[in-house]
Structures are given as structure tokens and as C-alpha cells.
Design a protein around this motif. Structure first.
Motif, PDB file in Angstrom:
ATOM      1  N   LEU B  14       0.834  -1.204   0.000  1.00  0.00           N
ATOM      2  CA  LEU B  14       0.000   0.000   0.000  1.00  0.00           C
ATOM      3  C   LEU B  14       0.868   1.253   0.000  1.00  0.00           C
ATOM      4  CD1 LEU B  14      -2.790   1.167   0.074  1.00  0.00           C
ATOM      5  CD2 LEU B  14      -2.646   1.234   2.553  1.00  0.00           C
ATOM      6  N   SER B  17       2.384   1.590  -3.448  1.00  0.00           N
ATOM      7  CA  SER B  17       1.478   2.104  -4.483  1.00  0.00           C
ATOM      8  C   SER B  17       1.175   3.584  -4.242  1.00  0.00           C
ATOM      9  CB  SER B  17       0.190   1.294  -4.514  1.00  0.00           C
ATOM     10  OG  SER B  17      -0.435   1.379  -3.262  1.00  0.00           O
ATOM     11  N   CYS B  29       1.391   1.934 -10.208  1.00  0.00           N
ATOM     12  CA  CYS B  29       0.446   2.033  -9.096  1.00  0.00           C
ATOM     13  C   CYS B  29      -0.735   1.106  -9.329  1.00  0.00           C
ATOM     14  CB  CYS B  29       0.001   3.475  -8.959  1.00  0.00           C
ATOM     15  SG  CYS B  29      -1.250   3.720  -7.727  1.00  0.00           S
ATOM     16  N   CYS B  33      -1.899  -2.139  -7.066  1.00  0.00           N
ATOM     17  CA  CYS B  33      -3.251  -2.158  -6.498  1.00  0.00           C
ATOM     18  C   CYS B  33      -4.015  -3.401  -6.943  1.00  0.00           C
ATOM     19  CB  CYS B  33      -4.012  -0.914  -6.907  1.00  0.00           C
ATOM     20  SG  CYS B  33      -3.455   0.544  -6.057  1.00  0.00           S
ATOM     21  N   THR B  34      -3.843  -3.752  -8.223  1.00  0.00           N
ATOM     22  CA  THR B  34      -4.547  -4.928  -8.730  1.00  0.00           C
ATOM     23  C   THR B  34      -4.137  -6.157  -7.924  1.00  0.00           C
ATOM     24  OG1 THR B  34      -4.224  -3.893 -10.853  1.00  0.00           O
ATOM     25  CG2 THR B  34      -5.165  -6.088 -10.866  1.00  0.00           C
ATOM     26  N   LEU B  37      -5.737  -6.099  -4.601  1.00  0.00           N
ATOM     27  CA  LEU B  37      -7.165  -6.398  -4.662  1.00  0.00           C
ATOM     28  C   LEU B  37      -7.409  -7.872  -4.918  1.00  0.00           C
ATOM     29  CD1 LEU B  37      -8.579  -3.336  -6.574  1.00  0.00           C
ATOM     30  CD2 LEU B  37      -9.099  -4.053  -4.253  1.00  0.00           C
ATOM     31  N   ASP B  43     -10.489  -4.583   0.023  1.00  0.00           N
ATOM     32  CA  ASP B  43      -9.549  -3.558   0.459  1.00  0.00           C
ATOM     33  C   ASP B  43      -9.944  -2.213  -0.163  1.00  0.00           C
ATOM     34  OD1 ASP B  43      -7.524  -1.940   1.119  1.00  0.00           O
ATOM     35  OD2 ASP B  43      -5.920  -3.297   0.479  1.00  0.00           O
ATOM     36  N   SER B  45      -9.003   0.861   0.480  1.00  0.00           N
ATOM     37  CA  SER B  45      -7.952   1.829   0.158  1.00  0.00           C
ATOM     38  C   SER B  45      -7.327   1.491  -1.188  1.00  0.00           C
ATOM     39  CB  SER B  45      -6.901   1.855   1.263  1.00  0.00           C
ATOM     40  OG  SER B  45      -6.470   0.531   1.502  1.00  0.00           O
ATOM     41  N   ALA B  46      -7.087   0.206  -1.442  1.00  0.00           N
ATOM     42  CA  ALA B  46      -6.512  -0.187  -2.724  1.00  0.00           C
ATOM     43  C   ALA B  46      -7.483   0.146  -3.861  1.00  0.00           C
ATOM     44  CB  ALA B  46      -6.186  -1.666  -2.734  1.00  0.00           C
ATOM     45  N   TRP B  47      -8.732  -0.132  -3.614  1.00  0.00           N
ATOM     46  CA  TRP B  47      -9.767   0.130  -4.638  1.00  0.00           C
ATOM     47  C   TRP B  47      -9.801   1.626  -4.983  1.00  0.00           C
ATOM     48  CZ3 TRP B  47     -14.310   2.944  -4.844  1.00  0.00           C
ATOM     49  CH2 TRP B  47     -15.191   2.591  -5.889  1.00  0.00           C
ATOM     50  N   LEU B  49      -7.456   3.834  -4.486  1.00  0.00           N
ATOM     51  CA  LEU B  49      -6.225   4.284  -5.117  1.00  0.00           C
ATOM     52  C   LEU B  49      -6.184   3.894  -6.587  1.00  0.00           C
ATOM     53  CD1 LEU B  49      -3.773   5.806  -4.280  1.00  0.00           C
ATOM     54  CD2 LEU B  49      -2.617   3.661  -3.828  1.00  0.00           C
ATOM     55  N   LYS B  50      -6.638   2.673  -6.869  1.00  0.00           N
ATOM     56  CA  LYS B  50      -6.637   2.237  -8.269  1.00  0.00           C
ATOM     57  C   LYS B  50      -7.579   3.113  -9.100  1.00  0.00           C
ATOM     58  CE  LYS B  50      -7.302  -1.667 -11.291  1.00  0.00           C
ATOM     59  NZ  LYS B  50      -7.637  -3.080 -11.446  1.00  0.00           N
TER      60      LYS B  50
END
Lengths: 434, 510
Positions: B14, B17, B29, B33-34, B37, B43, B45-47, B49-50
Motif C-alpha cells: 500500500l 502504491s 500504481c 493495487c490490482t 485487490l 480492500d 484503500s486499494a480500490w 487508489l486504483k
């Protein structure tokens, strides 16, 4: 053709008008008042009633179409009128006129010939035939026809066209005579006066020229051509401020005329405002890249400003546009001298002397150049040539010699024996007449 | 133990990214993130950010995207006044009221506006009158890019985003429960930007925005501006205006002022737009974007004096503003001051702008300012850098230099080359016609001039030249119609006026 029916006679009862020509007077009335919309409606009704057999309605319709610039359509209509009434010279004349406007000059001539059979001694026919011949480049016949036309009925247009022919043949004297006669006939036409004034200017009779141009300006104070002509004459005499005020009048009318900007630039040059002069001339050159005189003036100014690279550039451009001009080569040689290219300068001087055999300044400049190159023998030879040319010049032109040239010449004379510091000069160039 | 072998000394994904995102390495990035996920589909935060990374890849500033397709130019009718007074409308600007150079000096674009110094995506150089005319004129005549039936860039952005994702779209918008997301502002904002900029799905974006602004009790200016953006895209300019004004009451930002100005421009109310910008300037004094906005409107109204004054003010605050420098330089060049124009263009060169157009302009300025040592070098550079679009113009200008040194043969070749690289270059046709006329080849000249006239109906030169040629050989009918067309392109042209007067005399004489 059918205008006769306009005035009905007030005697007894109202005369029985033939149905075809019933409303010709009304159509004519609207036509001469330039109420074309009403006129067209009337014509349409009339033509509908008469199944396109009303001669005058067709005729008026065609005239209107012609004024709107639809020549082909008007020709068709005039041909219809000829079909209705083949023995009317007017109809034939109009057909020919339409053909003439469509640049079919030969066909127009033929039709005019036919019309001439129907009505002889008509100045219009002769005049138009003359103009047709002019377009076909048959000047002799054109002159004949126009002279006939003038005999039958004197008219500005005939004089103008005749003058044009003389000018195209290069016969300025006859052209001037023609224009003079024209002015006798119509003394208040500024166009004629301007043309005559400019012609006098061309043959060097400045007093007469000024008279005519001045007259033209009194009749029409904002006549652009006259202003430019008079301005350039005033400029030649050195009254630059007066010339500038004249140009100011013209500037509002033709803000994008390269000739005017050229003259303004040379006015500033005369007043020693070189930067203003250059910007005016460059504007002129921007608008007319093919005018050698503007580029020549630019070269001259840059020589005066001692910017020899630019001067060379402009002068060589002017030479490519106008290859047979001695003065140009002289100035080019001066520019080359200052760019330290003596071989080419020499060649340019040779070319200049070859092309212009009368101008003493070229020989003088060449002599100075040779003197500076320490070739005394050749220098004195060209100095002798200069003196000889000066003699001739003095005889023909009288006192019109630039003082600067004389002074330099007088200084070079002794220098060729003793040796003295020298200055070159370039004589101010008068501006062109548009 | 096994996990430790798989990820030896790995940074926290995280954090990694986020760092990628900060450094604008969007693709890396997205990749990280992929993976995150895949491990944990919930997640957030990852979603989030992506989503943001994907959006940033295709992000184009909405203020500068102002494209009108043919349909928007002709079919929709947002202007209030049909016959506005001159000087108060962008559609019928006053003619040269601001003292700008005339068409005799400054060349016209194909749609009849003086060429500008700086081409933006929103540059509209005049509007076509009818649908037929719009389809017939060259595709790039009105805007900086080829015209499509509706605003084309949005469509293309949408399709491009599909291509970027080989295994299908990241978020399936139709399956989203928008009201759920609207309740969570930290997720809703990135999601909205994604829908709006990446997917170009204005309707869903609008729905999300309206729900979110409801959730925020109509107190968040950001949502109001986004709503306005959606309305603007949908062509509902008055609604957009309402939202923007309400946003301005909450918080004043430069962006909002710019949007409001844009809306007024589209409503064809340039004076109101200027007022808006000025109000913005009172709040944010010295803001260059607002000043540029005013200057652009002045330029579109042909009010060159004021435009240049404002551009100069822009330069006072930001002396590397490319648009201001280019516009001032162009204006100086066409008002007989090529030396000053040269200085401005050299400034651009010093700033590191390095393209064909600049070198082309530099070459022209050098030639007209008589700096002969640099002229041809600049043109050589321009030719080396030229793309297919600029190549014809560079050759055309070299042709002009050749005319300046009196070399007709070279000029002829240059204009020919300009035509070879772009076969509908009307100016080159016109100049070739003039050269042929000088040689005395009247038929050739006529063909060239007619080609030029048919390619560009607003340029007055080919029409006037054709009229003159026809007049000389006596074909007065063609001369008359051509002279009339020349007058349409440039009503104050004194030579055309004189020619027409002469023709009318000939027509009325018996």
C-alpha cells in the motif's frame, strides 16, 4: 423601342392601346427610378398576359438582369426580343453588348455589323465596335471606329478608349491630344483631368501636369489618383510636409495602397526620418512584393543608413525583378564596395555603365571606386567620361543637376592628381507615379 | 516461514502504491493495487487508489476541453439574442473595432477569423452557417481538431479507456449501488471522477453527484461544481450556471470562476463572461488564468488592443506564459513590428519550446526583421521538425521568402511543394495563380485561382485576383461575381470596391 406609347394624347377619347404594350410606360417609369422589385413584378404579369410576346417587358427584364450581373440570362432575353422584332437596331445592339460583356468579342462584332445595317451613323455602334477591336488587339481598326464614333457624336467614353489605344501603342503625344479634346468637351470630369495630368508628368511638363491635377482636386478633393500624382510632384520639389498632408487625405480612402505607402516613405526619407521611412516602405513591400521600385527605395535607404547587407539584399531583389536598369546596378556596386567584394562591385559598375549611358553619376562613382582601388589610369578614364556626360547633361536638362554630384566631381578632379579624402554619394531618387 | 520466502524484504504494497501515485507513475500504481485487490477484494484503500490512478491516466482539465461538434454549433440554440448588437456577441463580432490588422495584412483562417497566435482545443475560428456548409468545409477549419457530429473527444476518451483494460472494465457502473457510495464522501469523490473522466458516463456521474450533494446537505461546493460540469456536458447551461453560482456563494475558487465564464461563453454572452472573470480577479488579484480568459474573449471579439493589453498583464505576473507570448508576438508581427515579434518568439525558444511552428515563426520574423543570417537556418530546422500538418505551411513561408528576394522560380517550386504535402492549401494555389499571371499564362492562372477560391470561400485574395484576371480579358460577368465574393470576405477592400464600381458602370452603360 416602345417608349413612344408613354405619352397618351389628350384629344377626344382615350386611345385604344394595343394590349401587348399596355403598361410599358409604367414598367419604364419603375425602371428609370431603379425600383427593380416592383418593375419585376409588373414585367412578370405583363409577360404572363402576353405569353412572352411583349417586347418591351422582355427588354426591361434583360436590362435589370444585366445590372444584377447576370449577363448570360440577359443575353437570352435580348435574343428573344430580336426574334420578336428583328428590325429593331436597339435589340441587336443589346445582344451585341451582352456578348461583349461575356468576352465573346468576335461574335459581338458580327452582331454590331448587322445592327449597323439597320441604323447607320450611330455613334454607339461605332464606339462599341472600336472597343471590341481593342480587345482583339486590332488597334488600327479600333482607332478608325472610335474616330467615326467621335465624328457622329462626341462622348467621353470614346475619347477615353481612343486615348487608351494610343497609350498601348506608346504614342503619348497623340494620347495627350485626345484627352485634351475630351476635356474641352466635358471640362468637369476629374478622371479625365487626372489622366491628362499624369501624362504631362510622364513627358516632363510639370507645370501643365500640376495645373490639371490641381483642377481635378478642386472638383473632387478626395480623388485618390490625383492626390497621389500631385503629392509625388510636390515631393519632387521638396515640400515634404505639404505632400504628407495630401497623402493623409488619401490614406483614409486607400489604407492598403502600396504606392501611397511608398510615396509616404520617400517623404519621410526626404525629411531625414529614416526609421519611419523604412517602416512605411516595408509596409508597402509587404503589400506588393512584386514592385521593384519599392524594393529599390528600400535598398537606397539602407545604403543611406549604412546597412550594407540589407541594402545589397533589397537591391539584388530589385534587380531580379527589373534586370535592365543602370541605377540599380550602380547602387548594388556601392553596396558591394562596402561589403568588401571588389571584384563583383567592378562587374556591377561595368553593367551599370552598359545599361545607362547618360547618367554622369555612375561614371563618377565608378571613378571614385577605381581611385580608391588605386587604379589611377582607369579612374581618370571614367572621370573623363563623367565630364563628357556632364556636358551633355547640362545642355539637355539645364540647371537640374544635383549639387552634391558637382561638388564631389570638383573634388575628385584635383584628387586624381594630388590625392584627397573622398565621400561617396547616392542621389535621391524621386518616387514613382502610380 | 513460507510467506517470508515469498516476499523477501518487500515494502508494504500500500505504501509502495501510494508512493507510485505521488510520483505520477500511474501504471505501476495500478499494477500493485490490482495485486492487492486480488489478495483482498474488500480492500477499500486499494480500490480507491486504483480508481484514482486510472482516472489520472486519462485526465484532461475540464476547463480547457471546450469542443463543439457540428451539432452543437448548428442545432442548439442557447444564445438569447438572435441579432445582437455588434461587439456583444461571439457569433457576429464587430468588424475591426479594436484596431486589429485588416485581412489585407493579417491572414484569415479558413472560417474567416484572423489567425491566432495560439491554438487551443477550444479555439473556434468562426462558425459555419448551415449544416451543409459545415460538412463541406475542411474538417479542421473550425476547431483545433477534426470536427465530429457531436463533441468527439469525449467519445474517443471513453473508447480509449476500454482498450486500456484488456480483462474488462475495472468497475461495472451499472451494477453499483450509487446511493450507498454517495453516503461515503471519501469513496464517492474518486468514484465520481472515475465515472466522469474515465468512463465518460455523464448520466451516472450526475446521479452520483446529486445524491452525494444531498447527503452533504448542499453545503459542499465541490459537488456543486461537479454537478455543474455534468449539466454543462449535457448541454443544460442554465442549470449549470445555477450550480456554479451557488458554489461561488459557498467558497470562491478560481476554477469555479473559470467554469462560469465558460458557461457564459457558450451562452454567447461574452460581456457577462468578462464581468465574471473580473469579479474573480477582484478576489484573486493577479490570477493569470482569469486574465487569459478575458484576453481570449477580447481576441474572439476582434478587440485586439484590449486583448494585447491583458496578455501583457499576464506576462507581468507570469513571464513564461506561452499563450500570452505567442499572441503578443503574432500581433506585433502583423502590425509592422517584426523585430519585437522576434524577441517574443526568441523568448519562447529560450524557455525550451522546440517545435516546427516556432521555428517557422522565427524564420519569418528573422526575414521580415532583416536578420538574414538566421532566416534559412530557422526554416531548415522547421522543416526537419515538421509533421505532415505543418510541412505545407513551412514550404509556403519559404516561398514567401523566395518572393522577397525576387527569386520567382524558387518561389514557384516552394508553393508546389506546399501543395504536394497538402493538396488543399488554398493560399499556395492563390500564389501560384499570381505567379502564372505574371508569366502571362492566363488559363493556368485561372485554374489555380478557381481552385483556391473553391477551397476557401472566405479568403478574399483568390476571388479578387480572379475578378481582375477576368476583367482584363473582358469577361465581365465572371469578374462581377468574383468581385462580389471578394467583398464578402473583406468588405473594406478598396480595390474590390473600385473594380465593382467600374463594372457597374459598364453594366448600366448602353
Amino acid at each position: 423601342p416602345a417608349k413612344r406609347s408613354e405619352a397618351p394624347k389628350r384629344r377626344g377619347k382615350v386611345p385604344d392601346l394595343p394590349v401587348f404594350e399596355r403598361r410599358n410606360w409604367l414598367i419604364h417609369m419603375h425602371y428609370v427610378r431603379k425600383e427593380f422589385d416592383k418593375c419585376k413584378v409588373l414585367i412578370k404579369e405583363q409577360l404572363f398576359e402576353t405569353q412572352y410576346m411583349c417586347e418591351y417587358a422582355l427588354y426591361a427584364q434583360a436590362l435589370i438582369l444585366r445590372q444584377e450581373g447576370k449577363i448570360q440570362e440577359s443575353l437570352d432575353l435580348f435574343q428573344q426580343t430580336v426574334k420578336i422584332n428583328p428590325f429593331n437596331a436597339d435589340n441587336l445592339k443589346q445582344v451585341a453588348r451582352s456578348l461583349f460583356l461575356l468576352a465573346r468579342h468576335k461574335a459581338a462584332l458580327e452582331v454590331y455589323n448587322e445592327a449597323a445595317k439597320l441604323s447607320s451613323k450611330d455613334w454607339e455602334i461605332y464606339h462599341n465596335q472600336g472597343v471590341c477591336y481593342l480587345y482583339l488587339k486590332d488597334f488600327e481598326k479600333a482607332k478608325d471606329c472610335l474616330k467615326h464614333a467621335i465624328q457622329y457624336h462626341r462622348h467621353d467614353a470614346s475619347f477615353l478608349q481612343l486615348g487608351k489605344i494610343y497609350l498601348m501603342e506608346g504614342d503619348i503625344e497623340s494620347a495627350i491630344d485626345t484627352y485634351k479634346k475630351a476635356i474641352e468637351f466635358s471640362p468637369e470630369n476629374p478622371d479625365l483631368m487626372t489622366t491628362l495630368g499624369l501624362l504631362y508628368l510622364q513627358i516632363g511638363m510639370t507645370q501643365r501636369a500640376f495645373e490639371y491635377l490641381g483642377n481635378a482636386m478642386t472638383y473632387d478633393p478626395s480623388h485618390v489618383k490625383a492626390i497621389l500624382g500631385a503629392g509625388s510632384m510636390i515631393q519632387t520639389h521638396g515640400d515634404f510636409d505639404v505632400a504628407l498632408t495630401k497623402y493623409r487625405i488619401a490614406a483614409s480612402k486607400i489604407p492598403e495602397s502600396p504606392h501611397m505607402w511608398n510615396n509616404i516613405g520617400m517623404c519621410f526619407f526626404g525629411k531625414k526620418k529614416y526609421v519611419a521611412a523604412i517602416s512605411c516602405l516595408k509596409r508597402a513591400a509587404y503589400m506588393a512584393p512584386f514592385e521593384w521600385i519599392i524594393i529599390y527605395n528600400l535598398g537606397l535607404i539602407h545604403l543611406t543608413m549604412q546597412q550594407y547587407a540589407s541594402a545589397f539584399h533589397f537591391l539584388s531583389a530589385a534587380i531580379t525583378l527589373k534586370p535592365k536598369h543602370g541605377q540599380l546596378f550602380q547602387l548594388l556596386a556601392i553596396a558591394l564596395t562596402h561589403l568588401d567584394d571588389h571584384d563583383n562591385a567592378k562587374q556591377a559598375y561595368e553593367q551599370a555603365i552598359m545599361l545607362d549611358i547618360d547618367d554622369p553619376a555612375i561614371s563618377l562613382n565608378y571613378a571614385i571606386f577605381l581611385y580608391n582601388m588605386e587604379d589611377r589610369k582607369q579612374a581618370s578614364r571614367h572621370f573623363a567620361a563623367y565630364e563628357k556626360k556632364m556636358e551633355v547633361f547640362r545642355k539637355t536638362k539645364g540647371g537640374d543637376i544635383e549639387r552634391e554630384i558637382l561638388e564631389t566631381g570638383n573634388r575628385l578632379g584635383p584628387a586624381l592628381q594630388v590625392g584627397e579624402k573622398l565621400v561617396w554619394d547616392a542621389e535621391a531618387k524621386t518616387t514613382r507615379i502610380p | 516461514m513460507a510467506a517470508a520466502v515469498q516476499l523477501p524484504m518487500q515494502m508494504d504494497p500500500l505504501f509502495l502504491s501510494l508512493s507510485f501515485f505521488r510520483r505520477r507513475k500511474h501504471e505501476e500504481c495500478v499494477d500493485v493495487c490490482t495485486k492487492m485487490l486480488q489478495k483482498n477484494p474488500y480492500d477499500q484503500s486499494a480500490w480507491c487508489l486504483k480508481t484514482r490512478a486510472l482516472t489520472e491516466q486519462v485526465y484532461v482539465d475540464e476547463v480547457d476541453v471546450d469542443e463543439e461538434g457540428i451539432a452543437e454549433m448548428l442545432m442548439d440554440d442557447n444564445a438569447v439574442a438572435q441579432l445582437p448588437r455588434p461587439g456583444t456577441s461571439l457569433k457576429k463580432p464587430g468588424t475591426g473595432a479594436g484596431g486589429g490588422p485588416t485581412p489585407g495584412v493579417r491572414p484569415m483562417s479558413q472560417a474567416g477569423r484572423p489567425v491566432s497566435g495560439f491554438v487551443r482545443p477550444g479555439t473556434q475560428s468562426g462558425r459555419p452557417g448551415t449544416m451543409e456548409q459545415a460538412i463541406r468545409t475542411p474538417r479542421t477549419a473550425q476547431t483545433a481538431r477534426p470536427v465530429t457530429s457531436a463533441s468527439g473527444r469525449y467519445v474517443r476518451l471513453g473508447t480509449a479507456s476500454m482498450l486500456a483494460q484488456p480483462d474488462g472494465p475495472f468497475i461495472n457502473i451499472s451494477k453499483l449501488n450509487l446511493s450507498k457510495y454517495a453516503q461515503r464522501p471519501n469513496l464517492a469523490k474518486p468514484l465520481f471522477e472515475y465515472i466522469f473522466h474515465h468512463e465518460n458516463d455523464v448520466r451516472n456521474a450526475l446521479e452520483l453527484a446529486s445524491r452525494a450533494t444531498e447527503e452533504a446537505q448542499f453545503k459542499d461546493w465541490w459537488w456543486k461544481v461537479q454537478l455543474a460540469k455534468c449539466y454543462y456536458r449535457l448541454g443544460m447551461y442554465r442549470d449549470s450556471e445555477k450550480q456554479l453560482k451557488s458554489a461561488l456563494r459557498d467558497t470562491e475558487t478560481v476554477d469555479t470562476y473559470l467554469y462560469l465564464g465558460k458557461v457564459y461563453r457558450r451562452l454567447d454572452q461574452p460581456l457577462t463572461a468578462i464581468e465574471t472573470y473580473k469579479k474573480g480577479l477582484e478576489k484573486f488579484s493577479g490570477e493569470t488564468t482569469l486574465m487569459t480568459g478575458i484576453a481570449r474573449i477580447h481576441e474572439e471579439l476582434y478587440d485586439m488592443n484590449n486583448a494585447v493589453k491583458l496578455y501583457k498583464e499576464v506576462l507581468h505576473y507570469d513571464n513564461t506564459h506561452v499563450e500570452a507570448i505567442a499572441c503578443i508576438a503574432t500581433n506585433h508581427f502583423y502590425t509592422d513590428q517584426p523585430e519585437i515579434a522576434l524577441r517574443f518568439y526568441r523568448r519562447l525558444l529560450q524557455m525550451g519550446v522546440y517545435n516546427s511552428e516556432l521555428f517557422n515563426n522565427l524564420g519569418l520574423c528573422c526575414f521580415y526583421a532583416q536578420q538574414y543570417d538566421m532566416t534559412l537556418n530557422c526554416f531548415e530546422r522547421a522543416l526537419a521538425l515538421a509533421s505532415d500538418e505543418t510541412m505545407p505551411d513551412v514550404w509556403y513561408n519559404i516561398g514567401h521568402v523566395a518572393l522577397g528576394i525576387g527569386d520567382m522560380a524558387l518561389a514557384y517550386q516552394c508553393f508546389r511543394l506546399a501543395l504536394a504535402s497538402q493538396n488543399d492549401h488554398a493560399e499556395a494555389y492563390n500564389n501560384l495563380g499570381v505567379l502564372e499571371m505574371r508569366k502571362g499564362h492566363n488559363d493556368q492562372a485561372r485554374a489555380f485561382l478557381q481552385a483556391a477560391a473553391s477551397l476557401s470561400s472566405v479568403m478574399y485574395e483568390p476571388h479578387y485576383n480572379h475578378a481582375l484576371l477576368s476583367f482584363k480579358i473582358g469577361d465581365l460577368q465572371s469578374s462581377y461575381s468574383s468581385a462580389n465574393k471578394a467583398m464578402e470576405g473583406y468588405p473594406d477592400h478598396s480595390d474590390s470596391q473600385q473594380l465593382l464600381k467600374q463594372l457597374k458602370e459598364d453594366f448600366s452603360a448602353l
